[in-house]
Write a protein that holds these residues in place. Structure first.
Motif, PDB file in Angstrom:
ATOM      1  N   ASN A 167       0.798  -1.227   0.000  1.00  0.00           N
ATOM      2  CA  ASN A 167       0.000   0.000   0.000  1.00  0.00           C
ATOM      3  C   ASN A 167       0.831   1.278   0.000  1.00  0.00           C
ATOM      4  O   ASN A 167       0.362   2.317  -0.435  1.00  0.00           O
ATOM      5  CB  ASN A 167      -0.958   0.010   1.197  1.00  0.00           C
ATOM      6  CG  ASN A 167      -2.066  -1.012   1.028  1.00  0.00           C
ATOM      7  OD1 ASN A 167      -2.399  -1.389  -0.101  1.00  0.00           O
ATOM      8  ND2 ASN A 167      -2.622  -1.488   2.126  1.00  0.00           N
ATOM      9  N   SER A 168       2.071   1.228   0.518  1.00  0.00           N
ATOM     10  CA  SER A 168       2.876   2.455   0.586  1.00  0.00           C
ATOM     11  C   SER A 168       3.810   2.637  -0.609  1.00  0.00           C
ATOM     12  O   SER A 168       4.404   3.698  -0.764  1.00  0.00           O
ATOM     13  CB  SER A 168       3.696   2.478   1.880  1.00  0.00           C
ATOM     14  OG  SER A 168       4.738   1.521   1.824  1.00  0.00           O
ATOM     15  N   THR A 169       3.946   1.619  -1.463  1.00  0.00           N
ATOM     16  CA  THR A 169       4.918   1.714  -2.565  1.00  0.00           C
ATOM     17  C   THR A 169       4.285   2.341  -3.808  1.00  0.00           C
ATOM     18  O   THR A 169       4.202   1.727  -4.865  1.00  0.00           O
ATOM     19  CB  THR A 169       5.523   0.339  -2.906  1.00  0.00           C
ATOM     20  OG1 THR A 169       4.464  -0.569  -3.217  1.00  0.00           O
ATOM     21  CG2 THR A 169       6.366  -0.200  -1.780  1.00  0.00           C
ATOM     22  N   LYS A 170       3.867   3.565  -3.663  1.00  0.00           N
ATOM     23  CA  LYS A 170       3.294   4.326  -4.773  1.00  0.00           C
ATOM     24  C   LYS A 170       4.372   5.247  -5.324  1.00  0.00           C
ATOM     25  O   LYS A 170       5.047   5.944  -4.575  1.00  0.00           O
ATOM     26  CB  LYS A 170       2.119   5.174  -4.302  1.00  0.00           C
ATOM     27  CG  LYS A 170       1.029   4.376  -3.585  1.00  0.00           C
ATOM     28  CD  LYS A 170       0.171   3.606  -4.554  1.00  0.00           C
ATOM     29  CE  LYS A 170      -1.022   3.009  -3.870  1.00  0.00           C
ATOM     30  NZ  LYS A 170      -0.894   1.617  -3.520  1.00  0.00           N
ATOM     31  N   GLY A 171       4.538   5.251  -6.650  1.00  0.00           N
ATOM     32  CA  GLY A 171       5.542   6.095  -7.294  1.00  0.00           C
ATOM     33  C   GLY A 171       5.027   7.495  -7.558  1.00  0.00           C
ATOM     34  O   GLY A 171       3.834   7.779  -7.407  1.00  0.00           O
ATOM     35  N   PRO A 172       5.926   8.401  -7.960  1.00  0.00           N
ATOM     36  CA  PRO A 172       5.511   9.769  -8.272  1.00  0.00           C
ATOM     37  C   PRO A 172       4.609   9.817  -9.497  1.00  0.00           C
ATOM     38  O   PRO A 172       4.764   9.023 -10.414  1.00  0.00           O
ATOM     39  CB  PRO A 172       6.829  10.499  -8.516  1.00  0.00           C
ATOM     40  CG  PRO A 172       7.829   9.439  -8.798  1.00  0.00           C
ATOM     41  CD  PRO A 172       7.344   8.183  -8.160  1.00  0.00           C
ATOM     42  N   LYS A 173       3.682  10.763  -9.495  1.00  0.00           N
ATOM     43  CA  LYS A 173       2.774  10.968 -10.622  1.00  0.00           C
ATOM     44  C   LYS A 173       2.886  12.412 -11.062  1.00  0.00           C
ATOM     45  O   LYS A 173       2.724  13.289 -10.227  1.00  0.00           O
ATOM     46  CB  LYS A 173       1.335  10.655 -10.229  1.00  0.00           C
ATOM     47  CG  LYS A 173       1.122   9.251  -9.767  1.00  0.00           C
ATOM     48  CD  LYS A 173       0.330   8.515 -10.781  1.00  0.00           C
ATOM     49  CE  LYS A 173       0.004   7.145 -10.214  1.00  0.00           C
ATOM     50  NZ  LYS A 173       0.350   6.062 -10.977  1.00  0.00           N
ATOM     51  N   PRO A 174       3.174  12.705 -12.315  1.00  0.00           N
ATOM     52  CA  PRO A 174       3.535  11.732 -13.334  1.00  0.00           C
ATOM     53  C   PRO A 174       4.964  11.230 -13.109  1.00  0.00           C
ATOM     54  O   PRO A 174       5.781  11.909 -12.492  1.00  0.00           O
ATOM     55  CB  PRO A 174       3.431  12.525 -14.633  1.00  0.00           C
ATOM     56  CG  PRO A 174       3.751  13.931 -14.237  1.00  0.00           C
ATOM     57  CD  PRO A 174       3.195  14.080 -12.831  1.00  0.00           C
ATOM     58  N   ALA A 175       5.226  10.048 -13.625  1.00  0.00           N
ATOM     59  CA  ALA A 175       6.566   9.476 -13.489  1.00  0.00           C
ATOM     60  C   ALA A 175       7.558  10.282 -14.320  1.00  0.00           C
ATOM     61  O   ALA A 175       7.285  10.609 -15.470  1.00  0.00           O
ATOM     62  CB  ALA A 175       6.562   8.020 -13.941  1.00  0.00           C
TER      63      ALA A 175
END
Length: 188
Positions: A167-175
């Motif tokens: 749940n915490s491993t979300k990347g930056p948006k936009p990549a």
């Protein structure tokens, strides 16, 4: 005559295009994002020991991690210590590998400087002898990606683990693009 003039310009342009065309970069931020951890040692091209401890990935919309590399072919050992992680990438050609990019302080021969780095870590199963590690610095230093084992004249030791997303491993948006993350440094 018009056809001759056309051919006179078209052929050189075609050749220039063929010689300057490159392949598109295939490295990108994994989605969903994950993270990688590992430590161990490899031998550099001169046979010197290179120890490493590295981890990186995505966390809560940002890149995170730390990279620590010691090259014992210098006295005292050359030391890379990350100060900022600017990217985390995967390459579809090597689905178990991740690249960590950033900036770090390098201390070698009594001098310290800041440079970009790119580390490649690859998890190829247990117990870790087939795992791979490499590092490339902005000043030209490079240890090409190589297996951690078996111990001996061409091997090393250690283990690398590629961890699944959570749940915490979300990347930056936009990549960001590969260039924005790694500044043009090639994979080691």
């Amino acid at each position: 005559m018009r056809k001759f003039v056309y051919m006179l310009f078209a052929i050189p342009l075609l050749l220039v295009g063929a010689f300057t065309a490159g392949t598109a970069s295939a490295h990108f931020v994994p989605a969903p994002c994950d993270f990688i951890t590992g430590g161990g040692w490899v031998l550099n091209d001169q046979g010197g020991f290179v120890n490493f401890g590295s981890h990186g990935g995505c966390k809560n919309g940002e890149f995170w991690g730390h990279v620590n590399v010691l090259d014992h072919s210098y006295n005292p050992p050359g030391h890379l210590k990350s100060t900022e992680i600017t990217g985390y990438l995967m390459d579809p050609a090597f689905p178990n590998a991740r690249d960590i990019c950033g900036f770090g302080e390098v201390t070698v021969n009594g001098s310290t400087f800041t440079t970009r780095f790119r580390v490649r870590m690859e998890d190829n199963g247990e117990p870790g002898g087939s795992d791979r590690f490499g590092v490339h610095l902005g000043n030209g230093y490079n240890v090409s990606t190589r297996e951690l084992g078996p111990p001996g004249p061409t091997g090393g030791g250690g283990n690398i683990q590629l961890h699944k997303e959570n749940n915490s491993t979300k990347g930056p948006k936009p990549a960001p693009t590969e260039f924005e993350m790694c500044g043009g440094l090639a994979t080691p």
